[in-house]
Write an enzyme that holds these catalytic residues in place. Structure first.
Site, PDB file in Angstrom:
ATOM      1  N   GLU A 173      -5.372  -8.357  -1.144  1.00  0.00           N
ATOM      2  CA  GLU A 173      -6.067  -8.204   0.134  1.00  0.00           C
ATOM      3  C   GLU A 173      -7.528  -7.902  -0.133  1.00  0.00           C
ATOM      4  O   GLU A 173      -7.848  -7.036  -0.961  1.00  0.00           O
ATOM      5  CB  GLU A 173      -5.493  -7.040   0.955  1.00  0.00           C
ATOM      6  CG  GLU A 173      -4.158  -7.295   1.577  1.00  0.00           C
ATOM      7  CD  GLU A 173      -3.737  -6.174   2.518  1.00  0.00           C
ATOM      8  OE1 GLU A 173      -4.597  -5.560   3.170  1.00  0.00           O
ATOM      9  OE2 GLU A 173      -2.516  -5.914   2.586  1.00  0.00           O
ATOM     10  N   GLU A 183       0.837  -1.214   0.000  1.00  0.00           N
ATOM     11  CA  GLU A 183       0.000   0.000   0.000  1.00  0.00           C
ATOM     12  C   GLU A 183       0.869   1.261   0.000  1.00  0.00           C
ATOM     13  O   GLU A 183       0.838   2.075   0.919  1.00  0.00           O
ATOM     14  CB  GLU A 183      -0.950  -0.019   1.199  1.00  0.00           C
ATOM     15  CG  GLU A 183      -1.926  -1.194   1.140  1.00  0.00           C
ATOM     16  CD  GLU A 183      -3.026  -1.149   2.187  1.00  0.00           C
ATOM     17  OE1 GLU A 183      -2.812  -0.538   3.247  1.00  0.00           O
ATOM     18  OE2 GLU A 183      -4.101  -1.702   1.942  1.00  0.00           O
TER      19      GLU A 183
HETATM   20  C1  BG6 Z   1      -4.492  -3.023   4.737  1.00  0.00           C
HETATM   21  C2  BG6 Z   1      -3.149  -3.462   5.246  1.00  0.00           C
HETATM   22  O1  BG6 Z   1      -4.554  -1.638   4.857  1.00  0.00           O
HETATM   23  O2  BG6 Z   1      -5.632  -3.420   5.413  1.00  0.00           O
HETATM   24  C3  BG6 Z   1      -3.174  -4.614   6.217  1.00  0.00           C
HETATM   25  O3  BG6 Z   1      -2.263  -3.740   4.199  1.00  0.00           O
HETATM   26  C4  BG6 Z   1      -4.365  -4.474   7.134  1.00  0.00           C
HETATM   27  O4  BG6 Z   1      -1.958  -4.648   6.887  1.00  0.00           O
HETATM   28  C5  BG6 Z   1      -5.632  -4.524   6.291  1.00  0.00           C
HETATM   29  O5  BG6 Z   1      -4.417  -5.373   8.176  1.00  0.00           O
HETATM   30  C6  BG6 Z   1      -6.923  -4.480   7.081  1.00  0.00           C
HETATM   31  O6  BG6 Z   1      -6.915  -3.370   7.928  1.00  0.00           O
HETATM   32  P1  BG6 Z   1      -7.168  -3.528   9.490  1.00  0.00           P
HETATM   33  O7  BG6 Z   1      -6.946  -2.210  10.036  1.00  0.00           O
HETATM   34  O8  BG6 Z   1      -8.565  -4.015   9.618  1.00  0.00           O
HETATM   35  O9  BG6 Z   1      -6.199  -4.536   9.976  1.00  0.00           O
END
Ligand code: BG6
Length: 487
Positions: free
Chosen positions: A385, A193
């Site tokens: 993701e 990111e």
């Molecule tokens: C992304 C990141 O922003 O979102 C991850 O690359 C992160 O590291 C994921 O865990 C989900 O966000 P969160 O805050 O729910 O863990």
């Protein structure tokens, strides 16, 4: 008539994604150095600024290092102890049929201070063991070089990525791991990111901004250093590893205009440009012209060295990877309800439901995003993701019935299938947190994404026992049928 593509291509890379600082634990074992993530404290919900608990100041770091803050917890130091459970966890991924597993290397396991002369053999050996375990099951490692953690020493000594010298430390680290793992890892991502450098410079690049005259300028300068470092790492990977594929990684936050008011449309366009700027540089190899206006409006001058433009142009990425959790909406006259997000929010979209954390659930936005990316770059795409952070309940018989998670994932996978039928070249899909882990934005354990439940609570208590949720068997079926069976 041309026949429409149906379903997922052969060899589609199904799997899951994690980050070292959210799973490994063992923050000070076997020579690992401290990182910026190790300084992030657990902050209760009511005390969080902007809904997240990410940023740390120099004064706070000093107090932590001086041992003045003792009654606080640092969940990212503990993770879910993947460091000692990786065999068990990988066996469970293999049982689900994973084709790939995305993980990051903690830079400070390899170079504890970031600027060390020699790498730490124990750190290198740990990832050898993890990759061997994955390959034993035929799981392809997909490795991120930098996922939200910078060796703390680089922050204290150089202010992280704000200093150009960090490019050299990073490329040395990249070269070391490329050489070491050249026979084991074919898929690499440079910065997780990368756009977060402009939103949370501490998280994205270990940059402290309290004393900066122009915080945004410092953040974009650090971003420039990351662009150059990413391009140089891409060059090195291409030279060292046969058949390698290197991708960039963006937190894509597709922003819709809240209405058809031209002011909203222009605002949404500009927000999307700020987001896509990062992939524009990494995929097209140059700064887009629309940034000139943005930089001048914000008094930003990027210091480039001779040769930087050529480096960016000559070493663009092989594919585009991104995270997708939600869409956002923008209004030039915001009033009423807002919606949340991990780093940015927007106005509420009345057509969408929200997660337990207020993130807007928008599966069709994923189809839109895939088409938008592919039209823009015509490069292979990889969703690295996606997932639903939710509260799970363990029933009396020890089961976790997470039909809400299955529903979220099913709807997104359906839209991936649509996008492939639209003509998008999609390489794979790694859902976020296939095993419960520490939240990046809030350091909570109770925000769970996994197919595998981990017995651990926000206060750190729990046995760390792993158990399968209902979604475990569901995802196993999805993979076995190559996305044909989503029921
Ligand atoms: C992304 C990141 O922003 O979102 C991850 O690359 C992160 O590291 C994921 O865990 C989900 O966000 P969160 O805050 O729910 O863990």
């Amino acid at each position: 008539m041309t026949k429409m593509k149906n379903g997922f291509p052969e060899g589609f890379l199904w799997g899951g994604a994690t980050a070292a600082n959210q799973v490994e634990g063992a923050y000070d074992l076997d020579g690992k150095g401290l990182t910026t993530a190790d300084m992030v404290r657990f902050i209760p919900k009511e005390k969080r600024k902007n809904g997240h608990a990410l940023d740390v100041t120099k004064a706070e770091i000093d107090a932590i290092l001086a041992g003045q803050e003792t009654d606080i917890r640092f969940p990212k130091r503990e993770g879910i102890d993947f460091y000692h459970h990786y065999k068990e966890d990988i066996a469970l991924f293999a049982e689900m049929g994973f084709k790939t597993f995305r993980l990051s290397i903690a830079w400070s396991r390899i170079f504890p201070n970031g600027d060390d002369k020699e790498p730490n053999e124990a750190g290198l050996a740990f990832y050898d063991a993890v990759f061997d375990e994955l390959l034993k099951y035929g799981i392809e490692p997909l490795v991120t070089l930098s996922h939200y953690e910078t060796p703390l020493n680089l922050t204290l000594k150089y202010n992280g990525w704000a200093d150009r010298r960090v490019i050299g430390f990073f490329t040395k680290y990249a070269e070391t791991v490329f050489k070491r793992y050249q026979d084991k890892v074919k898929y690499w991502l440079t910065f997780n990111e990368i756009n977060i450098i402009a939103i949370s410079p501490y998280t994205g690049g270990g940059v402290l901004t309290e004393d900066a005259k122009n915080k945004l300028e410092l953040s974009f300068q650090a971003g420039h250093h990351q662009f150059v470092a990413s391009a140089l790492a891409t060059k090195l990977a291409h030279e060292i590893i046969p058949d390698v594929k290197v991708g960039c990684m963006l937190a894509r936050m597709a922003t819709y205009p809240a209405t058809n008011n031209p002011d909203d449309i222009l605002l949404a366009q500009s927000i999307n440009q700020q987001n896509l700027f990062f992939t524009d540089v990494q995929a097209r190899g140059e700064y887009p012209s629309y940034m000139e206006r943005f930089f001048s409006d914000h008094d930003i001058t990027i210091q480039k060295e001779v040769g930087d433009d050529e480096i960016l142009k000559e070493h663009t990425v092989d594919f585009i990877s991104f995270s997708y959790y939600m869409s956002l909406s923008a209004s030039a006259n915001p009033a009423g309800q807002t919606a949340g997000g991990n780093f940015m929010g927007g106005v509420k979209n009345e057509y969408l439901e929200t997660s337990d954390w207020g993130w807007q659930i928008d599966p069709k936005g994923l189809r839109y995003t895939l088409n938008d990316f592919y039209t823009r770059y015509e490069l292979p795409l990889f969703i690295v993701e996606n997932g639903l952070g939710a509260y799970d309940t363990v029933t009396a018989d020890g089961k976790i019935h997470d039909d809400y998670r299955i529903d979220y994932l099913r709807k997104h996978i359906e839209q991936m299938r649509e996008a492939i039928a639209d003509g998008v070249d999609l390489m794979g899909y790694t859902s976020w947190g296939p095993i419960d882990l520490i939240s990046a934005s809030t350091s909570e354990m109770s925000k769970r994404y996994g197919f595998i439940y981990v017995d651990k609570e926000d206060d750190g208590s729990g046995t760390l026992k792993r158990s399968k949720k209902d979604s475990f068997d569901w995802y196993k079926k999805v993979i076995a049928s190559n996305g044909a069976d989503l029921d």
